[in-house]
Design a protein around this motif. Structure first.
Motif, mmCIF file in Angstrom:
data_model
loop_
_atom_site.group_PDB
_atom_site.id
_atom_site.type_symbol
_atom_site.label_atom_id
_atom_site.label_comp_id
_atom_site.label_asym_id
_atom_site.label_seq_id
_atom_site.Cartn_x
_atom_site.Cartn_y
_atom_site.Cartn_z
ATOM 1 N N ASP A 21 0.828 -1.212 0.000
ATOM 2 C CA ASP A 21 0.000 0.000 0.000
ATOM 3 C C ASP A 21 0.861 1.260 0.000
ATOM 4 N N LEU A 22 1.927 1.259 0.790
ATOM 5 C CA LEU A 22 2.830 2.413 0.802
ATOM 6 C C LEU A 22 3.476 2.612 -0.566
ATOM 7 N N LEU A 23 3.884 1.518 -1.218
ATOM 8 C CA LEU A 23 4.500 1.625 -2.540
ATOM 9 C C LEU A 23 3.494 2.106 -3.581
ATOM 10 N N ASP A 24 2.258 1.641 -3.484
ATOM 11 C CA ASP A 24 1.229 2.091 -4.434
ATOM 12 C C ASP A 24 0.964 3.588 -4.275
ATOM 13 N N LEU A 25 0.876 4.051 -3.031
ATOM 14 C CA LEU A 25 0.649 5.475 -2.798
ATOM 15 C C LEU A 25 1.852 6.285 -3.281
ATOM 16 N N ALA A 26 3.053 5.777 -3.022
ATOM 17 C CA ALA A 26 4.261 6.467 -3.489
ATOM 18 C C ALA A 26 4.296 6.537 -5.015
ATOM 19 N N GLU A 27 3.853 5.501 -5.675
ATOM 20 C CA GLU A 27 3.789 5.508 -7.138
ATOM 21 C C GLU A 27 2.872 6.620 -7.638
ATOM 22 N N SER A 28 1.754 6.817 -6.950
ATOM 23 C CA SER A 28 0.842 7.884 -7.358
ATOM 24 C C SER A 28 1.494 9.254 -7.175
ATOM 25 N N TYR A 29 2.299 9.393 -6.118
ATOM 26 C CA TYR A 29 3.006 10.660 -5.910
ATOM 27 C C TYR A 29 4.134 10.845 -6.928
ATOM 28 N N ALA A 30 4.767 9.758 -7.340
ATOM 29 C CA ALA A 30 5.795 9.859 -8.379
ATOM 30 C C ALA A 30 5.193 10.388 -9.672
ATOM 31 N N MET A 297 6.747 11.476 0.612
ATOM 32 C CA MET A 297 5.411 12.086 0.562
ATOM 33 C C MET A 297 4.356 11.077 1.009
ATOM 34 N N ALA A 298 4.481 9.843 0.547
ATOM 35 C CA ALA A 298 3.524 8.798 0.918
ATOM 36 C C ALA A 298 3.541 8.539 2.419
ATOM 37 N N VAL A 299 4.733 8.482 3.005
ATOM 38 C CA VAL A 299 4.848 8.220 4.440
ATOM 39 C C VAL A 299 4.263 9.373 5.247
ATOM 40 N N LEU A 300 4.579 10.606 4.863
ATOM 41 C CA LEU A 300 4.017 11.768 5.565
ATOM 42 C C LEU A 300 2.501 11.787 5.448
#
Length: 311
Positions: A21-30, A297-300
């Motif tokens: 889930d963290l990687l998926d959210l980070a991908e959206s921010y990328a 960004m995803a973690v924050l």
């Protein structure tokens, strides 16, 4: 979005769905970052403090950029000019930060466990930006995201982590994350730089680079951390490069489509040859830096959702 904790102190203990889930959210921010757009209201009214007891360029700057892109008020505390440098204890610092009503606290410290201690004493959500030789969780997340973007998956990949394993918090976080997500992880280095517990972490241990890189999908080089060594662990930089530095001859044993990574800062000619570090198709070192902003960004984002609105 599933994330079960108030803080991000380590990768160890996270389940595959939480990491995915963290990687998926980070991908959206990328993708958002590459589009030139921002989401500046998500952390509006929140305060992010970067508290770095050790020098950093990439990690501190990317946390600062991540916070600002999400709309947070970002404060970089300079430990060298703070009360900490005048003898203030870590617990006194925690009390001061609590009085400031900080929402998100990013901590890098030379002692393993320092961010965990702070997390018990402050109201803010604490993010470990590297503690001693323990862990560096956001580095492992950005590495995993970079790998997934190039390989389409993590499961089943052969990842060789090479060099100074013993002193590397990056290696430990990556070992936890990649084995959890189904990668086959190898650690490669001289016996003096391989920790005794490596095999217990579910990885294969190699002392020969050519054997360790054979058939690898990903080659991850690590910085030789002389500042954490007591001396005598490696004969010389020249000898280290001869046996364990990544050059074209050694890389030829990995898969032709393998990618090369390094968390930085690089010691060129010690861990990695410049021609490999700058290779236009094999090296993804620059992309790692870019994915660092997206992952942070995803973690924050995730940690801020669990904070009360009125602090």
């Amino acid at each position: 979005m599933s994330y079960p904790r108030k803080h991000l102190l380590a990768i160890e203990g996270l389940e595959p769905p939480h990491i995915a889930d963290l990687l998926d959210l980070a991908e959206s921010y990328a993708l958002l970052n590459r589009s030139g757009k921002t989401q500046r209201d998500l952390l509006k009214g929140r305060t992010l403090i970067n508290l770095f007891f050790e020098d950093s360029t990439r990690t501190r700057t990317s946390f600062e950029l991540a916070g600002k892109r999400l709309g947070a008020d970002v404060i970089n505390m300079s430990v060298s000019t703070s009360s900490v440098n005048k003898g203030e204890t870590l617990l006194d610092t925690a009390s001061t930060l609590n009085a400031m009503h900080c929402d998100l606290l990013v901590v890098r410290h030379g002692q393993s466990g320092a961010p965990s201690l702070l997390s018990q004493k402050v109201d803010a959500a604490v993010i470990n930006a590297g503690d001693g030789t323990h862990e560096h969780p956001t580095q492992a997340l950005l590495d995993a995201l970079t790998i997934r973007r190039h390989k389409g998956r993590l499961e089943g990949l052969v990842v060789a982590i090479c060099g100074d394993i013993a002193h590397s918090r990056v290696a430990r976080s990556n070992m936890h994350l990649l084995t959890t997500m189904g990668s086959r992880v190898r650690v490669v280095g001289p016996p003096t730089l391989i920790p005794a517990e490596a095999a217990r972490l579910g990885v294969e241990v190699f002392h020969d680079m050519k054997a360790g890189l054979a058939g690898a999908d990903v080659v991850m080089m690590l910085r030789l951390q002389r500042e954490r060594m007591s001396g005598g662990l490696v004969p010389s930089a020249r000898e280290f490069f001869r046996f364990y530095g990544l050059d074209a001859e050694k890389l030829a044993h990995a898969k032709p489509e393998s990618i090369v990574m390094h968390p930085g800062p690089m010691n060129r000619g010690v861990e990695i040859d410049s021609a490999i570090a700058d290779h236009p198709t094999r090296s993804v070192i620059g992309e790692q830096v870019e994915m660092g902003v997206a992952c942070r960004m995803a973690v924050l984002d995730v940690l801020s959702r669990q904070l009360p609105r009125n602090r």
